[in-house]
Design a protein around this motif. Structure first.
Motif, PDB file in Angstrom:
ATOM      1  N   ASP A  41      15.652  -3.302  -7.079  1.00  0.00           N
ATOM      2  CA  ASP A  41      15.105  -4.653  -6.893  1.00  0.00           C
ATOM      3  C   ASP A  41      15.958  -5.695  -7.604  1.00  0.00           C
ATOM      4  O   ASP A  41      16.219  -6.776  -7.065  1.00  0.00           O
ATOM      5  CB  ASP A  41      13.664  -4.730  -7.426  1.00  0.00           C
ATOM      6  N   ALA A  42      16.409  -5.364  -8.804  1.00  0.00           N
ATOM      7  CA  ALA A  42      17.188  -6.319  -9.611  1.00  0.00           C
ATOM      8  C   ALA A  42      18.526  -6.661  -8.968  1.00  0.00           C
ATOM      9  O   ALA A  42      18.973  -7.812  -9.038  1.00  0.00           O
ATOM     10  CB  ALA A  42      17.401  -5.766 -11.014  1.00  0.00           C
ATOM     11  N   ILE A  43      19.169  -5.687  -8.344  1.00  0.00           N
ATOM     12  CA  ILE A  43      20.479  -5.963  -7.732  1.00  0.00           C
ATOM     13  C   ILE A  43      20.373  -6.235  -6.235  1.00  0.00           C
ATOM     14  O   ILE A  43      21.378  -6.436  -5.556  1.00  0.00           O
ATOM     15  CB  ILE A  43      21.495  -4.829  -8.008  1.00  0.00           C
ATOM     16  N   GLU A  44      19.128  -6.206  -5.730  1.00  0.00           N
ATOM     17  CA  GLU A  44      18.839  -6.510  -4.323  1.00  0.00           C
ATOM     18  C   GLU A  44      19.555  -5.569  -3.362  1.00  0.00           C
ATOM     19  O   GLU A  44      20.162  -5.994  -2.372  1.00  0.00           O
ATOM     20  CB  GLU A  44      19.164  -7.980  -4.017  1.00  0.00           C
ATOM     21  N   TYR A  45      19.446  -4.288  -3.687  1.00  0.00           N
ATOM     22  CA  TYR A  45      19.931  -3.221  -2.804  1.00  0.00           C
ATOM     23  C   TYR A  45      18.800  -2.223  -2.619  1.00  0.00           C
ATOM     24  O   TYR A  45      17.832  -2.207  -3.384  1.00  0.00           O
ATOM     25  CB  TYR A  45      21.147  -2.519  -3.407  1.00  0.00           C
ATOM     26  N   SER A  46      18.952  -1.353  -1.637  1.00  0.00           N
ATOM     27  CA  SER A  46      17.922  -0.341  -1.402  1.00  0.00           C
ATOM     28  C   SER A  46      18.078   0.804  -2.406  1.00  0.00           C
ATOM     29  O   SER A  46      19.152   1.004  -2.989  1.00  0.00           O
ATOM     30  CB  SER A  46      18.027   0.205   0.027  1.00  0.00           C
TER      31      SER A  46
END
Length: 199
Positions: A41-46
């Motif tokens: 969530d923090a790096i906006e990846y799955s």
């Protein structure tokens, strides 16, 4: 830059982003809060993207643990270089160990969360091996010029490390984040006794 180089650079940047996000989480919320989902969530990846770089959360923790051991080894080496004799070196290394544990408490808690690493773990990771070698080699040098050069250096190493880790742990549990002056005096007194036992 070719496609292969771009892919490699992107992979390294993403790995670095994962570790940065994880470390920020540790600093703000503590080790217990760390999760693959939160990192994603923090790096906006799955989540699967994280697993492409790290097998699990433990692999991320191991990465930080190795960084901690590397930093501690560097601090011990720098301290050791400031004085000439093995006895003095053991004392300044003890001070450096103490200072490291409170200046880098998050690292220290992870590195020693389950106690002093077992021999198998030490032998598997160069960072831990280097840190323990600095202690062991200094103790060996101290014994070589002592009245008892045949003493068990490995036993003395375990005694030395146990004193350091024990006193740091007591201080962390008792006083929280910041050590008090008495704690360091106890450490210095213990080291004076330990060094006297060597010679």
């Amino acid at each position: 830059m070719g496609i292969a180089e771009r892919k490699t650079r992107h992979k390294e940047e993403l790995r670095s982003s994962i570790l940065t996000a994880a470390w920020d989480m540790v600093l703000s919320e503590g080790w217990q809060s760390l999760s693959i989902r939160k990192i994603a969530d923090a790096i906006e990846y799955s989540i699967p993207v994280i697993y492409n770089h790290f097998e699990n959360k433990e692999a991320i923790l191991l990465e930080f643990s190795k960084e901690g051991y590397q930093l501690l080894a560097c601090k011990l080496e720098q301290a050791r270089a400031t004085v000439p004799t093995p006895e003095e070196q053991l004392k300044v290394m003890a001070d450096a160990y103490w200072d490291f544990s409170f200046e880098h408490k998050e690292y220290y808690q992870l590195m020693f969360g389950l106690g002093i690493p077992a021999c198998e773990m030490v032998n598997q990771h160069e960072e831990i091996k280097k840190m323990t070698h600095i202690m062991i080699s200094t103790i060996q040098q101290a014994l070589e010029v002592s009245a008892n050069p045949g003493a068990d250096f490995f036993l003395k190493f375990h005694t030395y490390w146990s004193i350091l880790h024990g006193l740091v742990s007591i201080q962390m549990i008792d006083k929280g984040r910041q050590p008090d002056h008495k704690g360091k005096l106890v450490l210095q007194d213990a080291m004076a006794g330990f060094c006297k036992s060597l010679v």
